[in-house]
Design an enzyme around this catalytic site. Structure first.
Site, mmCIF file in Angstrom:
data_model
loop_
_atom_site.group_PDB
_atom_site.id
_atom_site.type_symbol
_atom_site.label_atom_id
_atom_site.label_comp_id
_atom_site.label_asym_id
_atom_site.label_seq_id
_atom_site.Cartn_x
_atom_site.Cartn_y
_atom_site.Cartn_z
ATOM 1 N N CYS A 170 0.812 -1.228 0.000
ATOM 2 C CA CYS A 170 0.000 0.000 0.000
ATOM 3 C C CYS A 170 0.841 1.272 0.000
ATOM 4 O O CYS A 170 0.289 2.372 -0.031
ATOM 5 C CB CYS A 170 -0.938 -0.008 1.204
ATOM 6 S SG CYS A 170 -1.982 -1.467 1.244
ATOM 7 N N HIS A 309 -3.039 7.680 6.453
ATOM 8 C CA HIS A 309 -3.225 6.348 5.874
ATOM 9 C C HIS A 309 -4.626 5.872 6.219
ATOM 10 O O HIS A 309 -5.346 5.382 5.357
ATOM 11 C CB HIS A 309 -2.157 5.403 6.408
ATOM 12 C CG HIS A 309 -2.215 4.035 5.809
ATOM 13 N ND1 HIS A 309 -2.070 3.820 4.459
ATOM 14 C CD2 HIS A 309 -2.415 2.809 6.374
ATOM 15 C CE1 HIS A 309 -2.169 2.510 4.206
ATOM 16 N NE2 HIS A 309 -2.393 1.888 5.345
ATOM 17 N N GLU A 320 -1.561 4.711 13.946
ATOM 18 C CA GLU A 320 -1.174 5.918 13.216
ATOM 19 C C GLU A 320 -1.364 7.165 14.074
ATOM 20 O O GLU A 320 -0.540 8.080 14.042
ATOM 21 C CB GLU A 320 -1.972 6.053 11.923
ATOM 22 C CG GLU A 320 -1.527 7.235 11.073
ATOM 23 C CD GLU A 320 -2.179 7.302 9.708
ATOM 24 O OE1 GLU A 320 -1.739 8.119 8.870
ATOM 25 O OE2 GLU A 320 -3.140 6.533 9.466
ATOM 26 N N LYS A 341 -9.952 7.835 2.386
ATOM 27 C CA LYS A 341 -10.374 6.446 2.156
ATOM 28 C C LYS A 341 -11.808 6.216 2.624
ATOM 29 O O LYS A 341 -12.439 5.240 2.219
ATOM 30 C CB LYS A 341 -9.429 5.488 2.875
ATOM 31 C CG LYS A 341 -8.019 5.416 2.289
ATOM 32 C CD LYS A 341 -7.180 4.385 3.026
ATOM 33 C CE LYS A 341 -5.783 4.242 2.425
ATOM 34 N NZ LYS A 341 -4.909 5.393 2.748
ATOM 35 N N HIS A 346 -9.862 1.892 0.053
ATOM 36 C CA HIS A 346 -8.401 1.803 0.075
ATOM 37 C C HIS A 346 -7.921 1.283 -1.272
ATOM 38 O O HIS A 346 -8.153 0.120 -1.614
ATOM 39 C CB HIS A 346 -7.980 0.867 1.204
ATOM 40 C CG HIS A 346 -6.504 0.797 1.424
ATOM 41 N ND1 HIS A 346 -5.597 1.563 0.716
ATOM 42 C CD2 HIS A 346 -5.755 0.039 2.285
ATOM 43 C CE1 HIS A 346 -4.369 1.281 1.119
ATOM 44 N NE2 HIS A 346 -4.447 0.367 2.066
ATOM 45 N N PHE A 405 1.729 -3.646 4.025
ATOM 46 C CA PHE A 405 2.099 -4.963 4.541
ATOM 47 C C PHE A 405 3.610 -5.156 4.400
ATOM 48 O O PHE A 405 4.244 -4.623 3.484
ATOM 49 C CB PHE A 405 1.380 -6.062 3.752
ATOM 50 C CG PHE A 405 -0.068 -6.258 4.139
ATOM 51 C CD1 PHE A 405 -0.676 -5.490 5.113
ATOM 52 C CD2 PHE A 405 -0.825 -7.231 3.509
ATOM 53 C CE1 PHE A 405 -2.002 -5.667 5.461
ATOM 54 C CE2 PHE A 405 -2.161 -7.434 3.847
ATOM 55 C CZ PHE A 405 -2.750 -6.654 4.825
#
Length: 418
Positions: A170, A309, A320, A341, A346, A405
């Site tokens: 991502c 994010h 975050e 998002k 996403h 990830f």
């Protein structure tokens, strides 16, 4: 990015998302706080068999003939279609299509793609199993590989400089933009088309993320993505592309280009913690933002807006927020924060591309996009949220976070040019 001499401008942008097939349409709907999350209707997956049936799906998309002839559409996966459409729009938006003063050898493309052409992989494997090897498309390999997105753009636009893709989950789109910026700062390139593209609404992707318990199970699509809200329960997959034109700032000024924003800093880090979960204290993300500030040569008090994010997962959002507070200290209370998002889902490898666009537009137009569905802020996620309604606030510096990830982190800092 104080290690190099050339400054980097964003002079063109293009977007494809669940909220529109163009930059203007997408941005208008983002600012109006509309949701593009819906039931999946036209993607190549057997939705009746899927445990999750919602996504930030791009509806009724047709690739314009001037971007790619219709006879060639079926050769390439949808993420390539989105990249080509957004890339052409960005190139036109920059003014370079009609008046380009640069040598082709100093113009190129670096795009981020997280997962490549999974839908096309599935359909060709089904043909192989059911009908045999001869029914696999001869265009299968070029149709799915991530680097075909920048490859086709450079081919169509006659760009003979740099040409490759980045795959870092991502964070792919953001890493692509940072690498593109370094190419311009070093003087190796004058113009780089960058950003990200993704389209993985397929049986395998939805099943895999669902079995991981990462996706929202909310049966009300428009309420499903709710970053930082106490009732959030997972992310919503989105698809699309966000493409920017990065250009040598002084040369862009000389040709009279519109400067949407300047790219001034980039940070990276690794959590070294878990293959999918963030560090619970946000340690890696905090170091990433600190590295971006150091790269930009500015203090934390300069940042006025963060496009987070913020995927709407319980662990990710809380981590975050801890990272933001750890990085900015008491100034965190003064920074406007939102997660777009909540409206488009996403976009995985394309997230950093389209969210960089939202940061640039926020700086350029003096309006901050909201986080919708933020009705009850989680006690672990308290910040100065732009909740549910866009706010007209002029800030000079914006930061965009993209975390992936494998513990890979990216933070980009943009500056408004007065």
């Amino acid at each position: 990015m104080n290690v190099a001499t050339n400054r980097v401008a964003i002079t063109g942008m293009g977007a494809v998302s669940a909220l529109g097939h163009s930059l203007n349409e997408t941005w208008k709907n983002i600012i109006e706080g509309k949701s593009g999350i819906s039931f999946i209707e036209n993607s190549p997956c057997e939705i009746d068999k899927m445990p999750i049936k919602i996504a930030g799906e791009v509806k009724n998309f047709t690739l314009p003939q001037e971007c790619l002839p219709e006879k060639e559409w079926s050769r390439y996966d949808r993420f390539i279609h989105y990249a080509i459409k957004a890339g052409h729009e960005a190139f036109v938006n920059s003014g370079l299509k009609d008046n380009c003063p640069y040598q082709a050898e100093k113009m190129g493309s670096i795009l981020g793609v997280g997962m490549g052409g999974l839908p096309m992989m599935e359909s060709n494997y089904r043909n192989f199993i059911e009908k045999g090897a001869r029914r696999v498309s001869p265009f299968f390999v070029p149709g799915i590989i991530p680097n075909m997105a920048p490859g086709l753009l450079t081919l169509q636009l006659g760009l003979k400089g740099i040409n490759y893709s980045i795959s870092s989950a991502c964070a792919s789109g953001a890493h692509a933009i940072s690498n593109a910026a370094y190419e311009i700062m070093s003087g190796r390139q004058d113009v780089v088309i960058s950003g990200g593209a993704e389209s993985v609404l397929s049986n395998l992707t939805i099943s895999g993320f669902s079995n991981m318990k990462a996706l929202s199970k909310n049966d009300q699509p428009q309420k499903a993505s709710r970053p930082f809200d106490k009732d959030r329960n997972g992310f919503v997959i989105g698809e699309g592309a966000g493409i920017v034109i990065l250009e040598n700032l002084e040369k862009a000024k000389a040709r009279g280009a519109t400067i949407y924003a300047e790219v001034i800093g980039h940070g990276t880090s690794s959590d070294a913690h878990h293959i999918t979960a963030p560090h619970p204290d946000g340690e890696g993300a905090a170091r990433c933002m600190e590295n971006a500030l150091d790269s930009a040569g500015i203090g934390p008090e300069k940042i006025g807006y963060i496009n987070a994010h913020g995927t709407s997962t319980p662990l990710g959002d809380a981590a975050e927020v801890k990272a933001i507070k750890r990085t900015f200290g008491s100034h965190a209370e003064n920074i406007y924060v939102s997660s777009t998002k909540s409206m488009i889902g996403h976009l995985l490898g394309a997230a950093g591309g389209i969210e960089t666009i939202f940061c640039a537009m926020a700086l350029h137009e003096g309006i901050l996009p909201p986080t919708i569905n933020l009705d009850h802020v989680d006690s672990d996620c308290e910040l100065k949220h732009v909740a549910n309604t866009a706010q007209k606030v002029q800030v000079d510096y914006a930061l965009n976070n993209s975390f992936g990830f494998g513990g890979t982190n990216s933070s980009l800092i943009l500056k408004r040019l007065s």
